[in-house]
Scaffold this motif. Structure first.
Motif, short mmCIF file in Angstrom:
data_model
loop_
_atom_site.label_atom_id
_atom_site.label_comp_id
_atom_site.label_asym_id
_atom_site.label_seq_id
_atom_site.Cartn_x
_atom_site.Cartn_y
_atom_site.Cartn_z
N TRP A 1 0.82 -1.22 0.00
CA TRP A 1 0.00 0.00 0.00
C TRP A 1 0.85 1.26 0.00
O TRP A 1 0.49 2.26 -0.64
N PHE A 2 1.99 1.23 0.68
CA PHE A 2 2.88 2.40 0.62
C PHE A 2 3.34 2.62 -0.81
O PHE A 2 3.32 3.74 -1.32
N SER A 3 3.72 1.54 -1.49
CA SER A 3 4.19 1.64 -2.87
C SER A 3 3.08 2.11 -3.79
O SER A 3 3.31 2.92 -4.70
N LEU A 4 1.87 1.59 -3.58
CA LEU A 4 0.76 1.97 -4.45
C LEU A 4 0.47 3.47 -4.36
O LEU A 4 0.34 4.15 -5.38
N PHE A 5 0.37 3.99 -3.14
CA PHE A 5 0.08 5.43 -3.00
C PHE A 5 1.28 6.28 -3.46
O PHE A 5 1.10 7.39 -3.94
N HIS A 6 2.48 5.73 -3.32
CA HIS A 6 3.67 6.39 -3.86
C HIS A 6 3.53 6.56 -5.37
O HIS A 6 3.75 7.64 -5.92
N GLU A 7 3.13 5.48 -6.05
CA GLU A 7 2.98 5.54 -7.51
C GLU A 7 1.81 6.44 -7.91
O GLU A 7 1.85 7.13 -8.94
N ILE A 8 0.75 6.45 -7.11
CA ILE A 8 -0.39 7.32 -7.41
C ILE A 8 0.03 8.78 -7.40
O ILE A 8 -0.39 9.58 -8.26
N GLU A 9 0.88 9.14 -6.45
CA GLU A 9 1.37 10.53 -6.41
C GLU A 9 2.19 10.84 -7.66
O GLU A 9 2.10 11.95 -8.20
N HIS A 10 2.96 9.88 -8.15
CA HIS A 10 3.69 10.10 -9.40
C HIS A 10 2.71 10.34 -10.56
O HIS A 10 3.00 11.12 -11.47
N VAL A 11 1.59 9.66 -10.53
CA VAL A 11 0.57 9.89 -11.57
C VAL A 11 0.07 11.33 -11.46
O VAL A 11 -0.04 12.05 -12.47
N PHE A 12 -0.22 11.79 -10.25
CA PHE A 12 -0.70 13.16 -10.04
C PHE A 12 0.33 14.19 -10.49
O PHE A 12 -0.02 15.27 -10.94
N GLN A 13 1.61 13.85 -10.37
CA GLN A 13 2.66 14.78 -10.81
C GLN A 13 2.60 15.00 -12.32
O GLN A 13 3.06 16.02 -12.82
#
Length: 362
Positions: free
Chosen positions: A257-269
């Protein structure tokens, strides 16, 4: 240069024989070039295997040396054929060498290719699947992302496998049908995604795919690949379609879950010209520290609110009961709280690991 050897293959350029003849005639190359009616430079290029024996040169040689035109043209033809054989053999050997650096079983076990015995055929299968001309393409540090190049063979192995994993993830992502990217819609789903942390993968996995697809994100979960040293990636396939790919190394609930939300933030970037990669080795990939720090902070703080966490750790009492109650209170899986406490060195990495469940979701 007028004699090429590779293993048992030997190619003699006509210039090899011309050089011997000149020596036997006790002439210099310049003297022989005058007799042949060519410039010293041209003769030197022929003697050194840099220029071909053309029909015109073959005619001149046949007159000067009382030989046949066909003999010289045949020597040139045999040389060209043998050079082609050497080139093919070198390329084949290089394919096999690179193949041995690859995690072949990754492709077979996941049904991407059929198992065959011949090593070269295996290499060709992978090339065909990845749509590349030869495996040497995978050595390029700039093929799928900006990997740091190195002469170190271990680093080359890492780059080869990382590129292969990324190419597989990209191939699958391109095949996924998703909507147009909608950042606001994805943000509106974040609370629901966070609530999934307490669910079983059989529950949240299908829904997670639905949400991502609706928001313009192709979500791909792949098994890890040996020596790839890569855990996740965000790559924009088009300006309106993002790829989020993760591997099953992140099998514990907290790391997943940490990795998933990490990648989601990269999407938002929304950095459409950059490939965002999570690697095991910090020095393997050219990262943008600012974006990585932002993604880490977003993931950490969205999963566990900073104020809630501060209040919890201020009591300095961490038991299974207190961790479980805190996790239930804020609505996340207790394993995520354990992982955070371990990362912050508030408890040891051998404490409460029974709360950190493993997923099998690839």
């Amino acid at each position: 240069m007028n004699k090429n050897e590779y293993n048992e293959l030997i190619a003699f350029h006509p210039g090899y024989y011309i050089s011997e003849i000149i020596e036997e005639m006790e002439l210099t190359q310049e003297e022989f070039s005058k007799r042949l009616g060519v410039t010293p430079k041209h003769l030197s290029e022929i003697v050194n295997g840099k220029a071909k024996v053309t029909p015109e040169i073959a005619q001149k040689l046949s007159i000067v040396l009382d030989s046949s035109v066909e003999m010289w043209l045949n020597l040139q033809m045999k040389y060209d054929i043998k050079i082609t054989e050497i080139k093919i053999q070198k390329e084949r050997d290089e394919q096999i060498r690179i193949f041995k650096e690859l995690d072949y079983q990754f492709f077979v076990k996941n049904g991407f290719i059929d198992s065959v015995k011949d090593t070269y055929e295996r290499a060709k299968q992978i090339c065909s699947f990845l749509k590349i001309a030869d495996l040497a393409v995978l050595k390029r540090p700039d093929l799928a992302a900006n990997f740091r190049s190195s002469s170190d063979s271990r680093s080359e192995k890492n780059i080869i496998n990382a590129n292969a994993w990324l190419e597989v993830a990209t191939k699958i992502g391109k095949e996924r049908t998703v909507g147009e990217y909608d950042a606001q819609k994805l943000k509106s789903y974040l609370p629901e995604i966070r609530r999934m942390t307490v669910q079983d993968p059989s529950q949240f996995s299908p829904r997670l795919n639905e949400i991502f697809a609706e928001c313009g994100v192709a979500f791909v979960l792949l098994p890890k690949m040996k020596n790839a040293k890569i855990n996740g990636v965000v790559k924009w396939l088009t300006n309106s379609k993002a790829l989020v790919a993760m591997n099953d190394r992140m099998s514990y609930a907290d790391t997943f879950w940490f990795s998933l939300f990490h990648e989601i933030e990269h999407v938002f970037q929304h950095k459409t010209k950059q490939v965002m990669i999570s690697c095991n080795e910090d020095d393997m990939y050219e990262i943008n520290k600012q974006y990585e720090d932002e993604a880490d902070a977003f993931s950490q703080n969205y999963l566990i609110d900073p104020d809630d966490y501060a209040a919890f750790v201020s009591r300095a009492y961490f038991s299974k009961e207190s961790v479980t109650n805190f996790a239930k209170h804020i609505g996340i899986h207790p394993g995520i709280v354990v992982g955070r406490l371990q990362k912050d060195t508030l408890i040891g990495y051998n404490v409460m690991n029974d709360l950190k469940i493993k997923y099998r979701i690839s």
